[in-house]
Write an enzyme that holds these catalytic residues in place. Structure first.
Site, PDB file in Angstrom:
ATOM      1  N   GLU A 188      -5.064  24.310 -12.599  1.00 25.62           N
ATOM      2  CA  GLU A 188      -4.051  23.264 -12.789  1.00 25.62           C
ATOM      3  C   GLU A 188      -2.819  23.824 -13.479  1.00 25.62           C
ATOM      4  OE1 GLU A 188      -2.036  20.282 -12.318  1.00 25.62           O
ATOM      5  OE2 GLU A 188      -4.133  19.804 -11.865  1.00 25.62           O
ATOM      6  N   SER A 220      -0.784  17.147  -7.901  1.00 22.22           N
ATOM      7  CA  SER A 220      -0.508  18.003  -9.060  1.00 22.22           C
ATOM      8  C   SER A 220       0.604  18.985  -8.755  1.00 22.22           C
ATOM      9  CB  SER A 220      -1.760  18.795  -9.442  1.00 22.22           C
ATOM     10  OG  SER A 220      -2.643  18.016 -10.177  1.00 22.22           O
ATOM     11  N   ASP A 262       1.029  24.403 -12.024  1.00 29.63           N
ATOM     12  CA  ASP A 262       2.174  23.704 -12.598  1.00 29.63           C
ATOM     13  C   ASP A 262       3.316  24.661 -12.921  1.00 29.63           C
ATOM     14  OD1 ASP A 262       1.068  21.184 -12.454  1.00 29.63           O
ATOM     15  OD2 ASP A 262       0.300  21.197 -14.498  1.00 29.63           O
TER      16      ASP A 262
END
Length: 656
Positions: free
Chosen positions: A303, A573, A307
């Protein structure tokens, strides 16, 4: 000796599911499990022993005048046609406006002292909460409730909660919620791996080599979305790496239980950019023991890697700020449905600390003496929020009580008043929620009703859905809604999260867009109103609920390095930091011309959708149906569409 919360879970009575409480004349039911969906997977078992100590928090409602005006206040500073556009508030302004009345404080305290001695009760500095510890017996007497153990077989967690509780009729208007109440307090949890809070797929398709022959190659964007592909899609270029930037305009990124590896970022820069120096990473703002980066690349978090590998190439040489939350022990023990983002908001706003963070045992209490625990004090109001914050985490609306969600949603409104733009990933499970062995991700008696996400249901944040470049198509062709069947290519099915809240009505800025959608493209499903799906025979979605997402960006086949290897990945995401980064660039442009941040952008978007690329193809299936379809105009799959950066920049820079 009195028993502690973690020591005493002995049954004190046999469950009588059919039994009803006899409510005294002076009390009225304030919150009930019959009117919420919280704990739909929880099995009620033994009564909680009368001597168990519970951390009790009484949330007071804000001044009614403030509550009535709050939405208008936000619109005043957010609507592009308002004379007050951009005149954002200070934190002191917000605290003063929303504190409860003296009448509420006095009345609730008098009621509490009928059972709890006054010297045991703490009143928070912002006047919003009364806090004290009480035995189960005391709390049950005070609120005419019965507390039981509620077990979740899928996660192993145990909540101590009641099916309903009551308050004096004369005080109902002053009390927001009581915790633990229906929401419950957690006393046991299993590993975070069972908790699907993160919006990212966390599934990667590993490739032997990067298909792009150079960092600027646009011929393979349908199989590997690189920074060059994103620039071509949305009409912007990388910033001059030597240009002067505002040191106070850093892009904020929230992370929890997942940490980036600097080595992965370096590999990404080497292969996909020609302008970002090795070693470039976010500014760490550690919250209650959060740490980054990882010490071993083998522990890289997908994750976080995703990002920053998306955001940094868009904003550099602007910086990014990492809000890494919570210590290792707490993160490893946290379970689903137990509250998200509270310690993060504690750190941004000290007045929020008594809301949930650190004082509810749903969130950690510091110092934490467990191995890997944070041994400092709870961090309250230590960080000024960045102008833009990207959050790729979330949960389902059905996991929390409406009162809890409304209280947290109000905090997002307050941040909007202060000029903060907050972006949330809309979810990766179409019209449903995450699935596990005991749940298909849908709600209702027959598990067929669509499951809205949280805090995506909150009207005061901007939701970002996901699109993709269709196979064989290029960056010059229209994108389609992200929708990948199970096994093609990800292990689980993936589609852009979207739908309609069962708690919040349609916000005024969205009314025309939603009305047009229903008038011209009404979905082929039965529906219900006012979130009342429990009494609907066949309805699958709430016809008058807040719709989401608001916007979208590419979120499939994203090029990423994780654990030292090249992969492609996907999820909203990915979409969220892309959209947030572009807004951060626009804020930078405004600051250079002497203007301020843009804050809550939804009114500007909905009244000026021309600055977005409308997505009209694709759908978001779940719950055994096709879900909703992307159509002309707003839809609950891709919202208003994807960024057209030149148009967005021109519009927002034209505002005062």
């Amino acid at each position: 000796m009195r028993s502690s919360l973690l020591q005493v879970l002995a049954a004190a009575a046999t469950i009588d599911v059919a039994a009803s409480l006899a409510i005294p004349d002076t009390l009225v039911v304030h919150e009930s499990r019959n009117t919420v969906t919280t704990g739909s997977k929880l099995a009620k078992r033994a009564r909680v022993d009368k001597n168990v100590k519970l951390p009790v928090r009484i949330g007071l409602k804000a001044n009614p005048e403030s509550e009535a005006k709050a939405e208008q206040w936000l619109m005043d500073v957010s609507h592009p046609e308002s004379a007050k556009y951009g005149q954002h508030w200070t934190q002191d302004d917000v605290i003063k406006a929303f504190q409860p009345t003296d009448e509420a404080v006095k009345g609730v305290k008098e009621w509490l002292t009928t059972v709890i001695k006054e010297d045991r009760i703490t009143h928070t500095d912002n006047k919003g909460w009364f806090a004290f510890d009480a035995t189960t017996e005391e709390l049950e007497k005070l609120t005419n409730a019965k507390y039981y153990e509620h077990h979740d077989a899928s996660t192993g967690r145990v909540l101590l909660a009641t099916d309903e509780y009551s308050v004096p009729a004369s005080l109902k208007q002053h009390i927001d919620l009581i915790s633990p109440g229906v929401k419950g307090v957690q006393v046991k949890a299993t590993d975070l791996a069972t908790h699907q809070r993160r919006r990212g797929r966390r599934q990667y398709i590993e490739a032997s080599s990067n298909p792009a022959s150079s960092p600027t190659n646009l011929t393979t964007c349908d199989v590997s979305v690189t920074p060059a592909c994103i620039q071509a899609l949305y009409g912007f270029k990388a910033l001059d790496p030597n240009c002067k930037v505002n040191k106070y305009n850093s892009l904020g990124v929230f992370e929890s239980g997942d940490t980036y590896a600097q080595e992965d970022l370096n590999l990404f820069y080497k292969n996909f950019t020609q302008y970002i120096p090795q070693g470039t990473g976010p500014i760490l703002k550690s919250v209650d023991g959060g740490h980054a980066p990882v010490t071993s690349i083998a522990d890289a978090g997908g994750e976080s890697d995703l990002d920053f590998e998306l955001a940094i190439p868009i904003v550099y040489p602007q910086t990014t700020t990492l809000y890494q939350t919570d210590d290792d022990y707490y993160v490893s023990q946290n379970g689903a449905g137990t509250g998200d983002f509270n310690t993060f908001m504690d750190a941004l706003d000290g007045s929020y600390c008594y809301y949930e963070g650190g004082n509810d045992k749903i969130d950690p209490v510091y110092p934490d003496n467990n191995p890997g625990g944070y041994t400092g004090k709870l961090m309250c109001g230590v960080y000024k929020p960045t102008n833009v914050i990207s959050i790729s985490y979330g949960d389902q609306e059905s996991n929390f009580t409406p009162f809890y969600q409304q209280r947290q949603c109000r905090e997002f409104l307050k941040l909007g008043l202060q000029g903060v733009s907050i972006f949330f990933a809309s979810g990766d499970d179409g019209v449903g929620g995450p699935t596990d062995v005991n749940d298909n991700g849908c709600i209702g008696k027959d598990k067929k009703v669509f499951s809205p996400a949280s805090p995506n249901n909150c009207p005061w944040i901007t939701n970002v859905g996901a699109t993709k470049i269709a196979p064989g198509k290029s960056v010059h062709d229209p994108e389609v809604a992200a929708n990948d069947p199970k096994g093609h290519p990800y292990l689980d099915a993936y589609s852009s999260g979207g739908g309609f809240s069962n708690i919040y009505g349609i916000p005024w800025y969205q009314k025309d867009a939603v009305a047009s959608y229903f008038e011209n493209y009404s979905p082929p499903y039965d529906y219900y109103y006012n979130g009342d799906y429990n009494n609907s025979a066949t309805g699958l979605y709430n016809r008058n609920g807040r719709g989401y997402p608001d916007v979208a960006a590419v979120g499939d086949a994203i090029a990423v390095y994780k654990g030292g290897n090249y992969h492609t990945s996907g999820g909203t995401s990915a979409s969220t930091p892309i959209f947030a980064s572009l807004i951060n660039r626009i804020v930078e442009e405004r600051l250079k011309s002497g203007k301020g941040p843009v804050g809550f952008i939804n009114p500007a978007l909905y009244f000026n959708p021309h600055m977005l690329n409308d997505i009209t193809s694709g759908n978001n299936p779940a719950c055994g149906v096709d879900g909703f379809y992307a159509v002309k105009g707003w839809d609950p799959v891709t919202g208003l569409g994807t960024p057209n950066y030149p148009k967005m920049s021109q519009f927002f820079n034209s505002l005062p």
